[in-house]
Design an enzyme around this catalytic site. Structure first.
Site, mmCIF file in Angstrom:
data_model
loop_
_atom_site.group_PDB
_atom_site.id
_atom_site.type_symbol
_atom_site.label_atom_id
_atom_site.label_comp_id
_atom_site.label_asym_id
_atom_site.label_seq_id
_atom_site.Cartn_x
_atom_site.Cartn_y
_atom_site.Cartn_z
ATOM 1 N N ASP A 115 0.856 -1.185 0.000
ATOM 2 C CA ASP A 115 0.000 0.000 0.000
ATOM 3 C C ASP A 115 0.894 1.238 0.000
ATOM 4 O OD1 ASP A 115 -2.801 0.352 0.111
ATOM 5 O OD2 ASP A 115 -2.710 1.098 2.156
ATOM 6 N N PRO A 116 0.520 2.318 -0.667
ATOM 7 C CA PRO A 116 1.351 3.530 -0.588
ATOM 8 C C PRO A 116 1.356 4.119 0.825
ATOM 9 C CG PRO A 116 -0.253 3.677 -2.390
ATOM 10 C CD PRO A 116 -0.641 2.504 -1.543
#
Length: 221
Positions: free
Chosen positions: A65-66
């Site tokens: 996930d960023p």
């Protein structure tokens, strides 16, 4: 939303772009970026593809996930923008490189310098809402990035896949291990690293040893 992706990927992924789920995903992302604060910036969502051309992929690192804090995410997994303090996982990555290869801590956590050498830094989910980890999971990104991994596996050979942590290790099922090199270890996050599952994995020297054995240029980590 300005979708920036190097042209080398387009014939490889064109079939995915035409699928209904992808249209729905892009509509969702456009809506989120219009109504919420999301990361990375719209023109950096596909940065991994833009900095690392398909023909030049030598190494794949898979993230989840960023980063969801201001100015951190830049579209490359584990990477942060210039001038941003290293998040704990990235700090531990650099510590392992220091031990493994004797390289000092870098001045920036921006990993564009890796991507430009053929290290494909792919998050399974390419966008996130500010301060809401995982908020864009289950919307279609994972389906898309799984297809990307499958295509790299099918169309290329002698790629090193670095699978760190349980989430990334599950992606081994998408990779043909008879023609690619898969290295697995714990995640570089403190929770995993401090329990002995990260430090000493020597993935960076092992990657370069493999590339050298195939007559490929090694990575300047």
């Amino acid at each position: 939303m300005d979708v920036k992706m190097h042209s080398s990927w387009k014939p490889i992924l064109n079939e995915e772009f035409q699928k209904p789920y992808f249209s729905e995903l892009i509509s969702f992302v456009k809506s989120e970026y219009t109504t919420k604060v999301c990361y990375p910036k719209g023109n950096q969502i596909f940065s991994a593809f833009d900095h690392c051309h398909f023909d030049e992929v030598k190494v794949v690192i898979i993230g989840q996930d960023p980063y969801h804090g201001p100015n951190q995410a830049n579209g490359l997994c584990f990477s942060v923008n210039d001038g941003i303090p290293f998040p704990p996982s990235l700090h531990n990555i650099f510590k392992e490189i220091e031990t493994d290869l004797g390289k000092p801590m870098p001045s920036t956590g921006n990993l564009e310098r890796w991507a430009d050498q053929g290290v494909f830094l792919l998050n399974a989910t390419l966008t996130v809402r500010q301060s809401e980890a995982g908020s864009h999971q289950g919307k279609g990104w994972e389906k898309f990035t799984d297809a990307v991994i499958k295509q790299i596996s099918a169309e290329k050979e002698n790629v090193v896949f670095l699978l760190w942590g349980g989430f990334a290790q599950k992606k081994a099922a998408l990779i043909d291990s008879s023609k690619h090199h898969i290295l697995k270890s714990g995640h570089p996050s403190p929770l995993s690293a401090n329990r002995g599952f990260w430090f000493g994995n020597k993935h960076f020297s092992q990657t370069n040893d493999f590339l050298k054995s195939k007559g490929l240029k090694q990575i300047e980590w």
